[in-house]
Scaffold this motif. Structure first.
Motif, short mmCIF file in Angstrom:
data_model
loop_
_atom_site.label_atom_id
_atom_site.label_comp_id
_atom_site.label_asym_id
_atom_site.label_seq_id
_atom_site.Cartn_x
_atom_site.Cartn_y
_atom_site.Cartn_z
N ILE A 79 17.65 -8.95 16.64
CA ILE A 79 18.99 -8.27 16.14
C ILE A 79 20.10 -9.50 15.98
O ILE A 79 20.18 -10.29 16.96
N ALA A 80 20.43 -9.97 15.01
CA ALA A 80 21.50 -11.02 14.90
C ALA A 80 22.39 -11.17 16.01
O ALA A 80 23.15 -10.19 16.08
N LEU A 81 22.58 -12.19 16.61
CA LEU A 81 23.42 -12.38 17.81
C LEU A 81 24.42 -13.66 17.53
O LEU A 81 23.97 -14.66 17.54
N THR A 82 25.73 -13.60 17.50
CA THR A 82 26.31 -14.68 17.65
C THR A 82 26.94 -14.89 18.81
O THR A 82 27.79 -13.88 19.27
N ALA A 83 27.11 -15.85 19.63
CA ALA A 83 27.61 -16.34 20.81
C ALA A 83 28.94 -17.08 20.77
O ALA A 83 28.82 -17.97 19.96
N VAL A 84 30.03 -16.61 21.12
CA VAL A 84 31.25 -17.26 20.94
C VAL A 84 31.99 -17.97 22.25
O VAL A 84 31.67 -16.93 23.40
N SER A 85 32.50 -18.75 22.20
CA SER A 85 32.96 -19.45 23.60
C SER A 85 34.47 -19.29 23.39
O SER A 85 35.00 -19.90 22.60
N GLU A 86 34.98 -18.51 24.23
CA GLU A 86 36.59 -18.36 24.24
C GLU A 86 37.02 -18.63 25.74
O GLU A 86 37.35 -17.81 26.37
N PRO A 87 37.60 -19.94 25.83
CA PRO A 87 37.98 -20.20 27.27
C PRO A 87 39.15 -19.83 27.77
O PRO A 87 39.69 -19.82 28.90
N ARG A 88 40.30 -19.42 26.83
CA ARG A 88 41.41 -18.91 27.09
C ARG A 88 41.30 -17.44 28.04
O ARG A 88 40.67 -16.62 27.28
N PRO A 89 41.64 -17.36 29.14
CA PRO A 89 41.37 -16.28 29.91
C PRO A 89 42.05 -14.82 29.37
O PRO A 89 43.32 -14.99 28.51
N GLY A 90 41.55 -13.91 29.52
CA GLY A 90 42.14 -12.30 29.03
C GLY A 90 41.31 -11.81 28.24
O GLY A 90 40.70 -12.40 27.05
N LEU A 91 41.00 -10.32 28.38
CA LEU A 91 40.18 -9.72 27.43
C LEU A 91 40.86 -9.39 26.17
O LEU A 91 39.93 -9.42 25.22
N ALA A 92 42.18 -9.47 25.97
CA ALA A 92 42.62 -9.42 24.58
C ALA A 92 42.21 -10.70 23.70
O ALA A 92 42.03 -10.74 22.65
N ALA A 93 42.54 -11.84 24.43
CA ALA A 93 41.93 -13.07 23.77
C ALA A 93 40.50 -12.88 23.21
O ALA A 93 40.23 -13.53 22.36
N ALA A 94 39.83 -12.60 24.21
CA ALA A 94 38.33 -12.66 23.95
C ALA A 94 37.97 -11.50 22.99
O ALA A 94 37.06 -11.84 21.94
N ARG A 95 38.59 -10.50 22.79
CA ARG A 95 38.35 -9.39 21.70
C ARG A 95 38.90 -10.16 20.34
O ARG A 95 38.37 -9.77 19.53
N ASN A 96 39.95 -10.80 20.48
CA ASN A 96 40.36 -11.48 19.24
C ASN A 96 39.25 -12.46 18.44
O ASN A 96 39.30 -12.67 17.37
N ALA A 97 38.83 -13.27 19.65
CA ALA A 97 37.91 -14.12 19.31
C ALA A 97 36.53 -13.43 18.53
O ALA A 97 36.02 -13.84 17.58
#
Length: 343
Positions: A86-104
């Protein structure tokens, strides 16, 4: 859709390589945010794969956001992205916080329907069948959440949603917990219309929680429906087995809700009604009335105290010049606004 990069991509670091795509664009994107929880993440991804393979006609992808892990998550995701069926894209978001990660995650997702799943959750094998049936109506201007069951009988019954009837959110019901962020879906045009998650809210943010509740309120203020359905089931393996852990989470939830109430005071004054009810219930509890949650012995008093503390923190953030992170409107956002206004 507009082919230009989503405006949220401007603040992202480089993503890991995206696997070759099949002939069709995915219809659904599962967005999973994680930080130092490799042990549960593997089971989450395996459950998404199993649900996708059980319903291959509904093309899907996974977008997994590593929010600064140091436990080998990046290496695991790199290997999984290369080998996954299944296609999987891994994204690195170093800025802390779930909201920042969701935006990424939203920025990298390519599906028409976005599904937010927490890393400690596992999908029911029939999840995509339910999801496709609900979205087959063509009504896309809504946020929809599904059933959340306890995943491990040893965990305490918290952060679950077991209602057996389909319901729509109204101002008479507090939006917190109506749709849980660990099982929340929306059309990508809804995300474009509402905009990014407010990064002051959510786990790891200054306001600790309620990034999902804030999103529900913003959807309602934009004239959209918020709906709970009793299927689209996931199993939450949250791992909290002592009352102290539940009490901390209970306090964090209401810290964020207090900030939420103040943020939307002008446009959603009905949120104040829920604070009033909490105060009234706390006074009744003081006089021998029922607790907020009898089985877990959770009191109304922390709700009142943390609501006030969260509101004070929100004021401090505003005075310190910490506004909601805003993205420059894209053509996709503009088109979505025009379409929802024409409804």
């Amino acid at each position: 859709m507009n082919a230009e990069p989503h405006p949220l991509l401007q603040h992202l670091g480089p993503a890991l390589a995206v696997p070759p795509w099949p002939g069709q664009r995915p219809q659904v994107s599962f967005i999973v945010c994680t930080r130092d929880r490799l042990a549960v993440l593997e089971a989450c991804i395996d459950s998404i794969r199993a649900a996708c393979l059980a319903h291959p006609a509904f093309a899907a992808e996974m977008v997994v956001v590593d929010n600064g892990s140091r436990d080998g998550t990046a290496k695991y995701l790199s290997a999984t992205a290369e080998s996954s069926d299944i296609a999987l894209t891994a994204v690195s978001e170093p800025r802390p916080g779930l909201a920042a990660a969701r935006n990424a995650g939203v920025a990298r997702a390519r599906g028409q329907v976005l599904v937010f799943v927490d890393d400690d959750c596992r999908l029911d094998r029939g999840y995509l069948v339910d999801l496709e049936r609900h979205y087959a109506s063509g009504d896309k201007w809504l946020i929809r959440g599904g059933r959340v069951e306890i995943g491990d009988a040893r965990d305490l019954p918290f952060t679950i949603k077991r209602c057996d009837t389909r319901e729509r959110l109204t101002p008479a019901v507090h939006p917190g917990g109506f749709v849980l962020g660990c099982n929340m879906t929306m059309h990508r045009d809804v995300a474009a219309r509402i905009g990014p998650f407010d990064e002051r809210f959510g786990a790891g943010g200054a306001l600790r929680s309620a990034e999902d509740t804030d999103y529900l309120v913003r959807a309602m203020l934009a004239g959209m429906t918020v709906e709970y359905v009793p299927d689209m089931t996931i199993f939450h393996h949250h791992g909290r087995r002592d009352r102290m852990a539940i009490d901390r989470l209970h306090r964090d939830y209401h810290f964020g809700n207090g900030a939420l109430c103040l943020k939307h005071l002008r446009r959603a004054p009905w949120l104040l009604r829920h604070f009033y009810w909490a105060v009234r219930s706390a006074m009744r509890e003081f006089a021998g009335g029922p607790r907020f949650e009898q089985e877990l012995r959770l009191s109304h008093w922390p709700i009142v105290a943390m609501n006030l503390a969260g509101a004070a923190k929100f004021v401090a953030l505003v005075l310190a010049g910490r506004p909601q992170r805003q993205a420059r409107p894209s053509q996709e956002t503009t088109d979505a606004r025009a379409e929802v206004s024409a409804r």
